[in-house]
Design a protein around this motif. Structure first.
Motif, PDB file in Angstrom:
ATOM      1  N   THR A 202      35.750  36.719  28.330  1.00 48.96           N
ATOM      2  CA  THR A 202      34.829  37.463  29.213  1.00 48.96           C
ATOM      3  C   THR A 202      35.655  38.978  29.514  1.00 48.96           C
ATOM      4  N   MET A 203      35.102  39.837  28.891  1.00 51.02           N
ATOM      5  CA  MET A 203      35.769  41.367  28.931  1.00 51.02           C
ATOM      6  C   MET A 203      35.382  41.981  30.057  1.00 51.02           C
ATOM      7  N   TYR A 204      36.376  42.713  30.662  1.00 54.94           N
ATOM      8  CA  TYR A 204      35.766  43.480  32.081  1.00 54.94           C
ATOM      9  C   TYR A 204      36.842  45.029  31.682  1.00 54.94           C
ATOM     10  N   GLU A 205      35.868  45.661  30.796  1.00 55.48           N
ATOM     11  CA  GLU A 205      36.501  46.829  30.088  1.00 55.48           C
ATOM     12  C   GLU A 205      36.963  47.926  31.390  1.00 55.48           C
ATOM     13  N   ASP A 206      36.041  47.902  32.193  1.00 55.18           N
ATOM     14  CA  ASP A 206      36.619  48.842  33.504  1.00 55.18           C
ATOM     15  C   ASP A 206      37.677  48.537  33.920  1.00 55.18           C
ATOM     16  N   LEU A 207      38.112  47.277  34.171  1.00 51.51           N
ATOM     17  CA  LEU A 207      39.245  46.551  34.472  1.00 51.51           C
ATOM     18  C   LEU A 207      40.584  46.712  33.618  1.00 51.51           C
ATOM     19  N   ASP A 208      40.262  46.860  32.206  1.00 54.51           N
ATOM     20  CA  ASP A 208      41.230  46.664  31.297  1.00 54.51           C
ATOM     21  C   ASP A 208      41.796  45.283  31.149  1.00 54.51           C
ATOM     22  N   LEU A 209      40.609  44.273  31.392  1.00 58.41           N
ATOM     23  CA  LEU A 209      40.962  43.080  31.747  1.00 58.41           C
ATOM     24  C   LEU A 209      40.204  41.970  30.730  1.00 58.41           C
ATOM     25  N   MET A 210      40.644  41.128  30.187  1.00 60.93           N
ATOM     26  CA  MET A 210      40.125  39.867  29.264  1.00 60.93           C
ATOM     27  C   MET A 210      40.466  38.637  29.914  1.00 60.93           C
ATOM     28  N   LYS A 211      39.438  37.654  30.168  1.00 53.30           N
ATOM     29  CA  LYS A 211      39.730  36.501  30.789  1.00 53.30           C
ATOM     30  C   LYS A 211      39.371  35.391  29.615  1.00 53.30           C
ATOM     31  N   GLU A 212      40.276  34.416  29.388  1.00 49.17           N
ATOM     32  CA  GLU A 212      40.033  33.317  28.277  1.00 49.17           C
ATOM     33  C   GLU A 212      40.063  31.995  29.331  1.00 49.17           C
TER      34      GLU A 212
ATOM     35  N   ARG B 291      45.648  42.018  29.205  1.00 48.57           N
ATOM     36  CA  ARG B 291      45.222  42.981  29.531  1.00 48.57           C
ATOM     37  C   ARG B 291      44.399  43.477  28.210  1.00 48.57           C
ATOM     38  N   LEU B 292      43.298  43.994  28.099  1.00 49.27           N
ATOM     39  CA  LEU B 292      42.401  43.981  27.193  1.00 49.27           C
ATOM     40  C   LEU B 292      42.671  45.230  26.008  1.00 49.27           C
TER      41      LEU B 292
ATOM     42  N   LEU C  13      43.978  38.144  40.085  1.00 50.60           N
ATOM     43  CA  LEU C  13      42.868  38.682  39.321  1.00 50.60           C
ATOM     44  C   LEU C  13      41.512  38.272  39.421  1.00 50.60           C
ATOM     45  N   PHE C  14      41.345  36.959  39.745  1.00 50.89           N
ATOM     46  CA  PHE C  14      40.184  36.316  40.095  1.00 50.89           C
ATOM     47  C   PHE C  14      39.596  37.143  41.239  1.00 50.89           C
ATOM     48  N   LYS C  15      40.338  37.565  42.416  1.00 59.88           N
ATOM     49  CA  LYS C  15      39.778  38.215  43.400  1.00 59.88           C
ATOM     50  C   LYS C  15      39.319  39.929  42.985  1.00 59.88           C
ATOM     51  N   LEU C  16      40.379  40.089  42.061  1.00 53.68           N
ATOM     52  CA  LEU C  16      39.789  41.492  41.429  1.00 53.68           C
ATOM     53  C   LEU C  16      38.297  41.581  40.858  1.00 53.68           C
ATOM     54  N   ILE C  17      38.159  40.615  39.918  1.00 62.01           N
ATOM     55  CA  ILE C  17      36.867  40.434  39.420  1.00 62.01           C
ATOM     56  C   ILE C  17      35.640  40.430  40.330  1.00 62.01           C
ATOM     57  N   ARG C  18      36.083  39.510  41.491  1.00 60.48           N
ATOM     58  CA  ARG C  18      34.900  39.196  42.521  1.00 60.48           C
ATOM     59  C   ARG C  18      34.604  40.524  43.173  1.00 60.48           C
ATOM     60  N   GLU C  19      35.625  41.504  43.592  1.00 58.55           N
ATOM     61  CA  GLU C  19      35.353  42.594  44.390  1.00 58.55           C
ATOM     62  C   GLU C  19      34.818  43.685  43.336  1.00 58.55           C
ATOM     63  N   LYS C  20      34.722  43.582  42.102  1.00 63.33           N
ATOM     64  CA  LYS C  20      34.456  44.571  41.273  1.00 63.33           C
ATOM     65  C   LYS C  20      33.111  45.053  41.636  1.00 63.33           C
TER      66      LYS C  20
END
Length: 202
Positions: free
Chosen positions: A150-160, A180-181, A195-202
């Protein structure tokens, strides 16, 4: 023009086209980039097989009516060429790139860089008919099943998220890894909760 000549010529033309599809992108694309859907790898395999068939058919045609000593030499040359084709086909198979996951924008391959090197999981970004190499996601010695990225481009993050099992083991366990994406740098597992918390708050 006889039927066999038409078939032989058609096989030769298709073989040349497949060699073109394999060679030209490897010459003109930047290092690491590749054709989408592994078209270059498939073109190489088809080119080798069709070239071998063309050489056998041509040998049969050329040797027809020749003296037996000439026939032996021609077939000896054919056999040597076929052995070379087998070696090239084997080397092409060693690479054994395998798609792990993809969506409309990204694709992840499991790739070999050498016979004794570990596999690498590599992220590519789709650009029409070209997969642009982004970066390696690290060694892939484990057998990966059901990998989802899953890509979170605005957070420069990728989850595997993946189910993995070590080599020569029947055990399977679930892993969650963040990268880091922009450069593929892997986050420490201890940072997963934040990082999970960051995604939920996005």
């Amino acid at each position: 023009m006889t039927k066999s000549k038409i078939i032989r010529r058609t096989i030769g033309i298709v073989a040349v086209l497949c060699w073109f599809i394999f060679i030209v992108p490897n010459l003109i694309l930047p290092f690491g980039d590749r054709l989408a859907w592994q078209l270059d790898n498939w073109a190489l395999i088809v080119a080798i097989v069709l070239t071998a068939v063309y050489v056998v058919m041509s040998t049969i045609h050329i040797a027809k009516g020749r003296h037996w000593t000439i026939k032996i030499l021609e077939w000896l040359g054919c056999v040597i060429f076929l052995l070379i084709c087998c070696v090239v086909l084997f080397l092409a198979g060693i690479r054994d790139d395998r798609k792990i996951w993809s969506n409309n924008e990204y694709v992840v391959y499991s790739e070999y860089y050498g016979f004794f090197d570990p596999k690498q999981f590599v992220l590519y970004k789709r650009d029409g008919l070209i997969d642009r190499r982004q970066h390696s996601l690290g060694p892939g010695w484990s057998q990966v099943k059901n990998a989802v990225y899953t890509m979170y481009e605005d957070l420069d993050l990728m989850k595997e998220e993946a189910d993995v099992s070590p080599f020569e083991s029947d055990s399977v366990y679930h892993t969650t890894v963040f990268y880091r994406l922009s450069d593929g740098e892997q986050y420490d597992e201890a940072q997963n909760d934040s990082l999970f918390k960051l995604i939920r708050e996005k």
